[in-house]
Design an enzyme around this catalytic site. Structure first.
Site, PDB file in Angstrom:
ATOM      1  N   LYS A   1       0.494  -1.358  -0.060  1.00  0.00           N
ATOM      2  CA  LYS A   1       0.340  -0.572   0.214  1.00  0.00           C
ATOM      3  C   LYS A   1       0.595   1.539  -0.334  1.00  0.00           C
ATOM      4  CE  LYS A   1      -3.628   2.158   2.875  1.00  0.00           C
ATOM      5  NZ  LYS A   1      -4.699   1.799   4.295  1.00  0.00           N
TER       6      LYS A   1
ATOM      7  N   SER B   1      -9.644   1.204   3.543  1.00  0.00           N
ATOM      8  CA  SER B   1      -8.326   1.850   2.623  1.00  0.00           C
ATOM      9  C   SER B   1      -7.998   1.472   1.587  1.00  0.00           C
ATOM     10  CB  SER B   1      -8.105   3.549   2.926  1.00  0.00           C
ATOM     11  OG  SER B   1      -7.224   2.428   4.381  1.00  0.00           O
TER      12      SER B   1
ATOM     13  N   SER C   1     -10.035  -1.499   7.413  1.00  0.00           N
ATOM     14  CA  SER C   1      -9.600  -1.064   6.029  1.00  0.00           C
ATOM     15  C   SER C   1      -8.349  -2.417   5.359  1.00  0.00           C
ATOM     16  CB  SER C   1      -8.198   0.632   5.661  1.00  0.00           C
ATOM     17  OG  SER C   1      -9.665   1.915   6.146  1.00  0.00           O
TER      18      SER C   1
END
Length: 889
Positions: free
Chosen positions: A121, A200, A224
């Site tokens: 990420k 997210s 997330s």
């Protein structure tokens, strides 16, 4: 790191782009490799064990594996947007891994992750040539002091950092932006529904689900990892806080932040967790939490009988499925599976104070102050950065409101965080409440009932786990009425990862739990059934289209010439993918009368041939006025006296001004072969007398290429219903007379029309429209403005004869303006052997110039070669496969 469905914040909405949008999306998507075969597994769904088996038997190299994923990213990422950037050193790292394996270096023998490419990420720092930005332009170009702790451990394990996954900007802790959106990456899309991917860690889940990567890392503050994993039908582990290092991760809250794996199987997730768990002296919490790490690691708990004797609590308050009775029945079946596998289910339990946890503002109040403190500390530690504090970030966003979409999505969470002044009475009271709710809630329940875990549907339990720093593991479990995947989540007390892995792995492996239906991106949702058509250059490659058959037939010498139709890219894309010439004329230059329509504003008919000359001869035949298509009367002004054949001029490039828009070539930036090929083409153009005008920009390019932002999708739904109803009403005889009747026919003949497999969501969305209302008229106005201020202005201001682009990347620009384009074969990839084209596009009526340019380029290069039908992606032996059977729900 935050999802708002499980906190006090309202969940941001995202316009639902239904699966049938692939009528449009298909035009830009591309090759996927072969499917499962008996005893073999393609790279598409390969597990870490499969790959290591292939490595061991010299059937695969890390270089080949990385190349495979680079191709997948290049082909699918322009639509899915799961990857922000690719590591330019990925192939070098792959070569290093191959050398270590060849020389039997210790790491290659001991580590499950050796030679495995992994996406991380974009809020996880990598000290290499990549950015770490949390999706924000404010951090673009910043320099991190070191690898994040988890990245350092991955590198020590021999993993290859493939690239950075997209995310909800600032881990969804800025304002009301949709899940999956960031200023750097745009809107990430769920490959099952082409809508909300949840956030997210959206890109991490999208990429693994769509086979852009095998495994990835995500981060979670509240939901997330669990939410995007559930939404995208993959496995996600949210570890106990401190089990994995947060050092080098753009933070929200040291109290709740955690880093964990997102993979396609529980086993893969356990292997990654083994690699990243452990002490990091840059994150003090890891020292205390390391006591939970079992001797021998987590993989030892991958046991098929792992459910036997486990006491699992059922929290019925979280089993609210609304009107989705099918999903409710599915979860009852799952509970039956758990019982049959030996679990003791303790039903009708309740976590004390759970309503307070979900209704109170205490979590967000605590996170606000923690965000300001921890983010300021992170930014100050950067070696270089355009921003050094949360206040600087807010100011940057205000200064760059258009790029950061501040007017649309705001930055209320940032403003609230900046307004805090450390831990005052409100914040301290909030922390006490969160601790008390955890102690009297989850901890007391699990302890008193002697539970090994609790089980809930989807990600709804995330806030309870988040405030207590407790772990959770989510596994694919089924599909909602709207086609969106749903997971089943197992949660426990801190340090209970071994039990959760045993439970989740045993559930995953249970024969009756074959709910693991992977998206295959196009195959599950596309109206054109990919398995029935094959690219003649490589049977495993995408054919693209809707005019796929026209391009296939010409390419494979079934016919000399063919006609195709295009609304957005359906001539340009299949021509490029099948190494033929495709001509998309100005809208109205050729009649659309008698053609089943999508949008009279964008529909056009053009030739698909093997040479530019053949395409021109066909164009000369089909252009002209047709009283049944009023547009042809006005557009006939563009038809030159003497026809188009006169422009087949070998010197046609001399003096032409061709524009190059840098961002249109971004898909090539990580591919040395394509870069080199197009540089050679540019040299040829210059040698032939072309004036190349480089480094141009088209205003609002990202909005133009986004079907929702541009208004193209909204307008097209209404246009489709009106035009199709008119067409059907004009038929002399037909079983159906309206779009509504087509939808009913498909439902009545679901098996034949494969409704259950591919749906008809776009048809249904079009049927719901009520003509050209205010929303549709606004969309049309926006489309006209984008075209006028973008492509038209650039062409006029720079006095260009044409724009030159890679393949069909300019299709939406040409489509919304009704402009012409022509694709000519431009080469064949050295590694993957897929064809690609070069496209020349111009203003309305510019066909003569485009013909001169395309013909002269073709004659100077003579690139096209006939296909040899082969299957490029070789299957590799598998040691374990995922079931491809979808249980009846």
């Amino acid at each position: 790191m935050i999802i708002s469905s499980s906190t006090a914040m309202a969940k941001p909405s995202f316009p639902h782009i239904s699966s049938l949008l692939l009528l449009i999306l298909l035009l830009t998507l591309s090759p996927l490799p072969g499917t499962l075969a008996a005893g073999k597994l393609s790279l598409k769904e390969a597990t870490i064990d499969d790959i290591q088996h292939a490595f061991k038997h010299n059937q695969l190299t890390s270089r080949q594996l990385v190349q495979y994923y680079l191709v997948q990213i290049r082909k699918l990422n322009p639509v899915l947007k799961g990857v922000l950037e690719v590591n330019p050193d990925a192939l070098h790292l792959a070569d290093k891994a191959d050398y270590e394996r060849k020389t039997k270096a210790p790491v290659s023998l001991l580590s499950k992750l050796h030679g495995i490419p992994i996406l991380v990420k974009d809020n996880i720092a990598t000290k290499d040539k990549m950015n770490t930005t949390a999706g924000s332009l404010a951090l673009l170009g910043s320099v991190v002091p070191r690898d994040a702790g988890v990245v350092e451990k991955l590198r020590k394990a021999g993993a290859i950092i493939l690239g950075k996954a997209s995310l909800s900007e600032w881990s969804h802790f800025r304002g009301a932006a949709p899940s999956g959106w960031s200023a750097r990456g745009g809107y990430g899309l769920n490959p099952y529904t082409f809508s909300d991917p949840c956030g997210s860690s959206s890109g991490s889940a999208i990429s693994v689900a769509a086979n852009l990567a095998m495994v990835s890392l995500g981060t979670e503050t509240d939901g997330s990892i669990l939410c995007p994993s559930g939404y995208n039908s993959v496995v996600g582990i949210k570890p106990t806080i401190g089990l994995t290092s947060r050092a080098g991760v753009v933070p929200i809250s040291q109290r709740q932040d955690t880093v964990g794996p997102i993979c396609r199987t529980v086993a893969d997730a356990a292997y990654v967790l083994d690699a990243i768990a452990g002490i990091d002296h840059n994150d003090i919490a890891t020292i205390e939490t390391s006591k939970y790490i079992p001797k021998g690691g987590y993989a030892q708990f991958l046991r098929r009988d792992g459910l036997r004797g486990k006491r699992i609590g059922i929290l019925r308050a979280f089993y609210d499925f609304g009107n989705d009775t099918s999903l409710a029945q599915t979860f009852e079946k799952h509970l039956t599976i758990l019982r049959k596998a030996g679990a003791v289910l303790v039903d009708n339990l309740e976590v004390a104070n759970w309503t307070a946890i979900y209704s109170s503002s205490d979590e967000i109040n605590a996170l606000s102050v923690e965000c300001k403190i921890s983010l300021n500390a992170y930014l100050k530690e950067l070696v270089a950065s355009p921003v050094r504090s949360l206040a600087d970030v807010i100011a940057f966003n205000n200064k760059h409101q258009k790029l950061e979409k501040i007017k649309e999505y705001g930055q209320e969470l940032f403003l609230a965080a900046e307004a805090t002044n450390g831990f005052g009475k409100t914040e301290k009271a909030a922390l006490l409440n969160l601790a008390r709710w955890t102690r009297n809630g989850l901890v007391r329940l699990v302890t008193e009932k002697k539970l090994d875990a609790v089980v809930t549907p989807k990600e709804v339990f995330s806030s309870v786990l988040a405030i207590g720093g407790a772990p959770g593991l989510i596994v694919p479990a089924g599909y909602e009425n709207n086609g969106r995947p749903a997971g089943i989540c197992f949660g426990g007390l801190r340090g209970s990862e071994p039990k959760l892995i045993e439970i989740a792995y045993a559930f995953e492996q249970a024969k009756e739990a074959s709910f693991l239906q992977w998206p295959q991106v196009l195959e599950q949702h596309c109206i054109m059934w990919r398995k029935q058509y094959a690219n003649p250059y490589n049977s495993s490659l995408e054919v693209c289209g809707s005019s796929s058959g026209s391009a296939i037939s010409v390419s494979a010498n079934m016919v000399s010439v063919a006609l195709g139709t295009e609304t957005d890219s359906s001539i340009l894309c299949p021509a490029s993918f099948n190494s033929v010439v495709g001509f998309k004329p100005t809208v109205g230059l050729t009649s659309r009368a008698g053609v089943i329509p999508v949008s009279p504003r964008q529909d056009t008919i053009g030739p698909i041939c093997r040479t530019v000359a053949d395409a021109v001869h066909v164009l000369d035949t089909i252009v002209g006025i047709d009283s049944n298509d009023n547009t042809t009367s006005e557009v006939s002004q563009y038809i030159p006296v003497g026809g188009y054949g006169q422009f087949l001029n070998s010197n046609g490039l001399k003096g032409k001004r061709l524009g190059i828009v840098s961002r249109m070539f971004l898909p090539l930036k990580d591919d040395a072969f394509l870069n080199q090929t197009f540089e050679q083409h540019f040299t040829i153009l210059r040698e032939q007398g072309v004036i190349l005008v480089e480094n141009l920009e088209i205003a609002n390019l990202e909005d133009i290429r986004d079907f929702t932002s541009s208004g193209e999708f909204v307008a097209m739904l209404a246009e489709f219903k009106i035009a199709l109803n008119a067409y059907l009403g004009d038929l002399v005889k037909s079983p159906v007379r309206t779009l509504g009747e087509v939808i009913a026919f498909n439902k009545n003949n679901s098996y034949l029309e494969k409704n259950d497999d591919y749906g008809q969501n776009l048809l249904e969305a079009a049927e719901e429209t009520k003509g050209m209302g205010a929303k549709e008229l606004e969309a049309l106005s926006n489309i006209a403005r984008l075209s006028r201020d973008g492509f038209e202005k650039l062409m006029t201001d720079k006095n260009l004869d044409a724009l030159v682009t890679y393949a069909n990347t300019a299709s939406s620009i040409l489509a919304i303006g009704g402009f012409p384009g022509i694709v000519v074969p431009a080469g064949y990839h050295d590694t993957d052997k897929y064809p690609f084209g070069i496209c020349f596009g111009g203003l309305k009526g510019s066909e003569p110039k485009l013909i001169e340019i395309a013909y002269a380029f073709e004659q100077a290069t003579m690139i096209r070669k006939p296909p040899t039908v082969v299957s490029h992606y070789q299957s590799i032996p598998t040691t374990a496969t995922r079931s491809s059977n979808i249980a009846t729900q």
